[in-house]
Motif scaffolding. Sequence first.
Motif, PDB file in Angstrom:
ATOM      1  N   SER A 291      51.718  26.628  19.579  1.00  0.00           N
ATOM      2  CA  SER A 291      52.326  25.783  18.543  1.00  0.00           C
ATOM      3  C   SER A 291      53.834  25.693  18.736  1.00  0.00           C
ATOM      4  O   SER A 291      54.423  24.604  18.657  1.00  0.00           O
ATOM      5  CB  SER A 291      52.001  26.349  17.150  1.00  0.00           C
ATOM      6  N   VAL A 292      54.467  26.833  18.990  1.00  0.00           N
ATOM      7  CA  VAL A 292      55.920  26.829  19.194  1.00  0.00           C
ATOM      8  C   VAL A 292      56.293  26.055  20.460  1.00  0.00           C
ATOM      9  O   VAL A 292      57.293  25.337  20.498  1.00  0.00           O
ATOM     10  CB  VAL A 292      56.454  28.278  19.261  1.00  0.00           C
ATOM     11  N   VAL A 293      55.467  26.173  21.494  1.00  0.00           N
ATOM     12  CA  VAL A 293      55.730  25.442  22.740  1.00  0.00           C
ATOM     13  C   VAL A 293      55.702  23.940  22.503  1.00  0.00           C
ATOM     14  O   VAL A 293      56.545  23.201  23.007  1.00  0.00           O
ATOM     15  CB  VAL A 293      54.708  25.858  23.818  1.00  0.00           C
ATOM     16  N   PHE A 294      54.735  23.460  21.720  1.00  0.00           N
ATOM     17  CA  PHE A 294      54.663  22.027  21.458  1.00  0.00           C
ATOM     18  C   PHE A 294      55.808  21.545  20.576  1.00  0.00           C
ATOM     19  O   PHE A 294      56.298  20.430  20.735  1.00  0.00           O
ATOM     20  CB  PHE A 294      53.313  21.684  20.819  1.00  0.00           C
ATOM     21  N   ILE A 295      56.249  22.385  19.646  1.00  0.00           N
ATOM     22  CA  ILE A 295      57.432  22.030  18.860  1.00  0.00           C
ATOM     23  C   ILE A 295      58.646  21.923  19.772  1.00  0.00           C
ATOM     24  O   ILE A 295      59.471  21.006  19.646  1.00  0.00           O
ATOM     25  CB  ILE A 295      57.662  23.075  17.754  1.00  0.00           C
TER      26      ILE A 295
ATOM     27  N   ALA B 223      45.184  32.264  31.351  1.00  0.00           N
ATOM     28  CA  ALA B 223      46.001  31.665  30.299  1.00  0.00           C
ATOM     29  C   ALA B 223      47.390  32.296  30.245  1.00  0.00           C
ATOM     30  O   ALA B 223      48.401  31.613  30.056  1.00  0.00           O
ATOM     31  CB  ALA B 223      45.303  31.810  28.942  1.00  0.00           C
ATOM     32  N   THR B 224      47.453  33.605  30.431  1.00  0.00           N
ATOM     33  CA  THR B 224      48.744  34.294  30.394  1.00  0.00           C
ATOM     34  C   THR B 224      49.607  33.907  31.589  1.00  0.00           C
ATOM     35  O   THR B 224      50.823  33.734  31.453  1.00  0.00           O
ATOM     36  CB  THR B 224      48.533  35.816  30.374  1.00  0.00           C
ATOM     37  N   VAL B 225      48.982  33.758  32.769  1.00  0.00           N
ATOM     38  CA  VAL B 225      49.735  33.315  33.947  1.00  0.00           C
ATOM     39  C   VAL B 225      50.333  31.939  33.694  1.00  0.00           C
ATOM     40  O   VAL B 225      51.476  31.660  34.051  1.00  0.00           O
ATOM     41  CB  VAL B 225      48.810  33.296  35.186  1.00  0.00           C
ATOM     42  N   LYS B 226      49.566  31.063  33.052  1.00  0.00           N
ATOM     43  CA  LYS B 226      50.059  29.723  32.765  1.00  0.00           C
ATOM     44  C   LYS B 226      51.233  29.776  31.802  1.00  0.00           C
ATOM     45  O   LYS B 226      52.217  29.038  31.957  1.00  0.00           O
ATOM     46  CB  LYS B 226      48.921  28.874  32.165  1.00  0.00           C
ATOM     47  N   MET B 227      51.160  30.640  30.804  1.00  0.00           N
ATOM     48  CA  MET B 227      52.257  30.754  29.853  1.00  0.00           C
ATOM     49  C   MET B 227      53.493  31.349  30.514  1.00  0.00           C
ATOM     50  O   MET B 227      54.622  30.932  30.256  1.00  0.00           O
ATOM     51  CB  MET B 227      51.832  31.614  28.660  1.00  0.00           C
TER      52      MET B 227
ATOM     53  N   GLY C 112      58.028  31.003  22.119  1.00  0.00           N
ATOM     54  CA  GLY C 112      56.586  30.755  22.163  1.00  0.00           C
ATOM     55  C   GLY C 112      55.903  31.547  23.251  1.00  0.00           C
ATOM     56  O   GLY C 112      54.814  32.101  23.048  1.00  0.00           O
ATOM     57  N   ILE C 113      56.534  31.618  24.419  1.00  0.00           N
ATOM     58  CA  ILE C 113      55.960  32.390  25.525  1.00  0.00           C
ATOM     59  C   ILE C 113      55.921  33.878  25.184  1.00  0.00           C
ATOM     60  O   ILE C 113      54.961  34.583  25.484  1.00  0.00           O
ATOM     61  CB  ILE C 113      56.767  32.149  26.808  1.00  0.00           C
ATOM     62  N   THR C 114      56.983  34.370  24.541  1.00  0.00           N
ATOM     63  CA  THR C 114      57.049  35.785  24.179  1.00  0.00           C
ATOM     64  C   THR C 114      55.957  36.147  23.175  1.00  0.00           C
ATOM     65  O   THR C 114      55.317  37.202  23.277  1.00  0.00           O
ATOM     66  CB  THR C 114      58.424  36.114  23.587  1.00  0.00           C
ATOM     67  N   ILE C 115      55.717  35.251  22.212  1.00  0.00           N
ATOM     68  CA  ILE C 115      54.664  35.495  21.221  1.00  0.00           C
ATOM     69  C   ILE C 115      53.311  35.613  21.907  1.00  0.00           C
ATOM     70  O   ILE C 115      52.499  36.494  21.598  1.00  0.00           O
ATOM     71  CB  ILE C 115      54.648  34.363  20.172  1.00  0.00           C
ATOM     72  N   ASN C 116      53.074  34.725  22.856  1.00  0.00           N
ATOM     73  CA  ASN C 116      51.799  34.766  23.565  1.00  0.00           C
ATOM     74  C   ASN C 116      51.660  36.002  24.444  1.00  0.00           C
ATOM     75  O   ASN C 116      50.561  36.519  24.630  1.00  0.00           O
ATOM     76  CB  ASN C 116      51.651  33.511  24.428  1.00  0.00           C
ATOM     77  N   GLN C 117      52.784  36.497  24.971  1.00  0.00           N
ATOM     78  CA  GLN C 117      52.759  37.597  25.928  1.00  0.00           C
ATOM     79  C   GLN C 117      52.582  38.955  25.274  1.00  0.00           C
ATOM     80  O   GLN C 117      52.304  39.937  25.963  1.00  0.00           O
ATOM     81  CB  GLN C 117      54.053  37.585  26.753  1.00  0.00           C
TER      82      GLN C 117
END
Length: 405
Positions: free
Chosen positions: A338-342, A146-150, A185-190
């Motif tokens: 969520s941020v990515v979809f926004i 999942a992280t690689v995808k983000m 959004g990516i940073t939040i996930n990372q």
Amino acid sequence: MKKGMIECSVCHSKLVSPSTKSVSRAYDQHRSKVSSKQRALNVILVGGDCVLVGLQPILVFMSKVDGRFKFSPISVNFLTEVAKVIFAIIMLLIQARRQKVGEKPVLSVSSFIQAVRSNVLLAVPALLYAINNYLKFIMQLYFSPATVKMLSNLKVLVIAILLKIIMKRRFSIIQWEALALLLIGITINQLKSFPDSTSALGVPVASGAYVYTLIFVTVPSLASVFNEYALKSQYDTSIYLQNLFLYGYGAIFNFLGILASAVFKGPSSFDILEGHSKTTMLLICNNAAQGILSSFFFKYADTILKKYSSTVATIFTGIASALLFGHALTINFMLGISVVFISMHQFFSPLSKANDDQQNGAHEKMGVQDRHRSGDLSIINMAAGANEEASHHVKADERQPLLPT
């Protein structure tokens, strides 16, 4: 010529300079002609791309044994390119059989040689893709699927900058803000994604992972933009013929990688089937299908749409990796998604393109007004000429015949 505008020397109307038009304008003409069936097909392609891209990191993760790969990643990439070459040949044969009388033959020697010369630029993205496909396996040693995808979504910002520089694409302020939201959004996930007490190649994981991430983002971004530029610059060439060149170059570069690996690691590494399993065979088929779909995105759509399509696969990857491997779906992951979809909604919203459309409309309106003004001036000049001729006094010597009598 001023600010991308040229002025006609005859009617003095102002038009947009052809040099400022990007290669992707061919897609704009194609898009205006697509039918409802073609739009439905595009939706199916996007859905298929989401599934294939989402499965890719999961299959890579499943192919690891005791945290490492029993096979050579270069062999997987080589077999993937061979599979795509076979597919391109089959589709070319089908296309040649369906050609009507009078159409230019696809597989004639002259057309093939001309296409080879015209599409030689495809060797550049083929080389970059060969490097990137190897990096995908390296990234799996550091991060979860999942992280690689983000992390791969970071390519969107790099691609947007390259499109603006290389293909002269224009993005509105709202679209740039959408890309900024994507990075957030990516940073939040990372956050807190690096494992502790792990190292690779004698470099701390954080440092090594960041270096690989930088290369992992830059190389495929260059490959995607050059691929789109090469495909659309020869828009009339068959997509399957272009794919044959692209995948053929890719197979050559990966085979050279296998030869280099055999030189450094010994002849045993030349066995391209060593360590493969059913999972790696599925991975090869998935990568081949994913690459074929990508070529259609680059030629008939654009790279940004392709990357946003891949972003949707993040949810599938995250949920599937949680179900199959027990990876936790953290609050950071949910907020990042969520941020990515926004960001995606904002980038493709009609409001984000309003300013650009208004600017284009202003240029067109200026051209129309100038043409009307030039037409009015022509009418005035004609009327003035007629009045001058009517008021012209004929002198005595002008009444003399032109020829002697």
